[in-house]
Motif scaffolding. Sequence first.
Motif, PDB file in Angstrom:
ATOM      1  N   LYS A   1      37.679  45.715  35.977  1.00 11.99           N
ATOM      2  CA  LYS A   1      37.599  46.558  37.160  1.00 11.99           C
ATOM      3  C   LYS A   1      38.030  45.733  38.365  1.00 11.99           C
ATOM      4  O   LYS A   1      37.560  44.617  38.549  1.00 11.99           O
TER       5      LYS A   1
ATOM      6  N   LYS B   1      39.054  40.560  21.655  1.00  8.25           N
ATOM      7  CA  LYS B   1      38.772  41.867  22.244  1.00  8.25           C
ATOM      8  C   LYS B   1      39.448  41.943  23.602  1.00  8.25           C
ATOM      9  O   LYS B   1      39.302  41.039  24.421  1.00  8.25           O
ATOM     10  N   THR B   2      40.212  43.014  23.873  1.00  5.43           N
ATOM     11  CA  THR B   2      40.879  43.198  25.157  1.00  5.43           C
ATOM     12  C   THR B   2      40.095  44.218  25.977  1.00  5.43           C
ATOM     13  O   THR B   2      39.841  45.319  25.512  1.00  5.43           O
ATOM     14  N   VAL B   3      39.725  43.801  27.185  1.00  2.00           N
ATOM     15  CA  VAL B   3      38.917  44.649  28.063  1.00  2.00           C
ATOM     16  C   VAL B   3      39.681  44.873  29.353  1.00  2.00           C
ATOM     17  O   VAL B   3      40.316  43.961  29.877  1.00  2.00           O
ATOM     18  N   THR B   4      39.634  46.095  29.876  1.00  2.36           N
ATOM     19  CA  THR B   4      40.256  46.380  31.166  1.00  2.36           C
ATOM     20  C   THR B   4      39.274  46.006  32.265  1.00  2.36           C
ATOM     21  O   THR B   4      38.164  46.547  32.333  1.00  2.36           O
TER      22      THR B   4
ATOM     23  N   PRO C   1      44.228  45.611  35.723  1.00  3.92           N
ATOM     24  CA  PRO C   1      44.372  44.288  35.109  1.00  3.92           C
ATOM     25  C   PRO C   1      43.643  44.248  33.775  1.00  3.92           C
ATOM     26  O   PRO C   1      42.631  44.917  33.600  1.00  3.92           O
ATOM     27  N   ARG C   2      44.173  43.467  32.833  1.00  2.18           N
ATOM     28  CA  ARG C   2      43.575  43.382  31.514  1.00  2.18           C
ATOM     29  C   ARG C   2      43.114  41.948  31.270  1.00  2.18           C
ATOM     30  O   ARG C   2      43.777  41.012  31.667  1.00  2.18           O
ATOM     31  N   VAL C   3      41.985  41.832  30.611  1.00  2.00           N
ATOM     32  CA  VAL C   3      41.397  40.534  30.317  1.00  2.00           C
ATOM     33  C   VAL C   3      41.231  40.428  28.815  1.00  2.00           C
ATOM     34  O   VAL C   3      40.741  41.359  28.175  1.00  2.00           O
ATOM     35  N   THR C   4      41.634  39.311  28.237  1.00  2.00           N
ATOM     36  CA  THR C   4      41.455  39.090  26.809  1.00  2.00           C
ATOM     37  C   THR C   4      40.335  38.078  26.606  1.00  2.00           C
ATOM     38  O   THR C   4      40.368  36.982  27.168  1.00  2.00           O
TER      39      THR C   4
ATOM     40  N   PRO D   1      48.867  49.763  37.004  1.00  3.12           N
ATOM     41  CA  PRO D   1      48.059  49.462  35.829  1.00  3.12           C
ATOM     42  C   PRO D   1      46.882  48.573  36.194  1.00  3.12           C
ATOM     43  O   PRO D   1      46.988  47.704  37.052  1.00  3.12           O
TER      44      PRO D   1
END
Length: 199
Positions: free
Chosen positions: A91, A86-89, A59-62, A57
């Motif tokens: 890179k 907002k949750t952004v994936t 990494p996800r950043v909030t 998966p």
Amino acid sequence: MSWNNQLSPTPAPPAPNRPRWARKRIAVPVAAVLLFVGVGIGSTEGDDTKSTGADKPAPRVTVTVTAKPARIKDAAEPAPSVTVTKTVTAKPKPEPKATESDEAPAGTAVFKVWGSAPAGADITYGSDSDNLDGSGLPMTKTLKVQDGALYYHISAQLQGGGDIRCSVTIDGQTKTGHARGSYNICSAQLNGDFSGGWD
């Protein structure tokens, strides 16, 4: 004896009617068994997709942003602020690789370790006569090449997991190593040859 005197067979008594509660004693357990069998079959079919080790998966950043309130004319009290999440994936950062630009200046040996080692790595580098400690990732160290040195080496042992690469470069020649997993060791070594070069 005439046929009239023969005894006629007595008819069989009628089968007793079962009460309704007796029929339920059989029907309820049968229905329960069928229900459990159906649930078992349904749960074994499941999802046929298979995940591989390469499907990691991202990494996800909030990010939390506070919106500016709209201006309201003639308002006695300011409007409440609104918070939007907002949750952004994210890179993943590309892993640095040993390239031609990593060549060592003439007469020097360049030692490098890079990658991911969350619990750290024990790093040693040097020649056949020197053994030095290194630390931190990414790490780059330089030594002057000594006349008569037989080899230059680097070794990095993972402490509790990770994925690292290491290299040693002299006069345009580079040897690299790789280690992944708990306590595995990345090592690379350049050996001197009889012509004064390195391989």
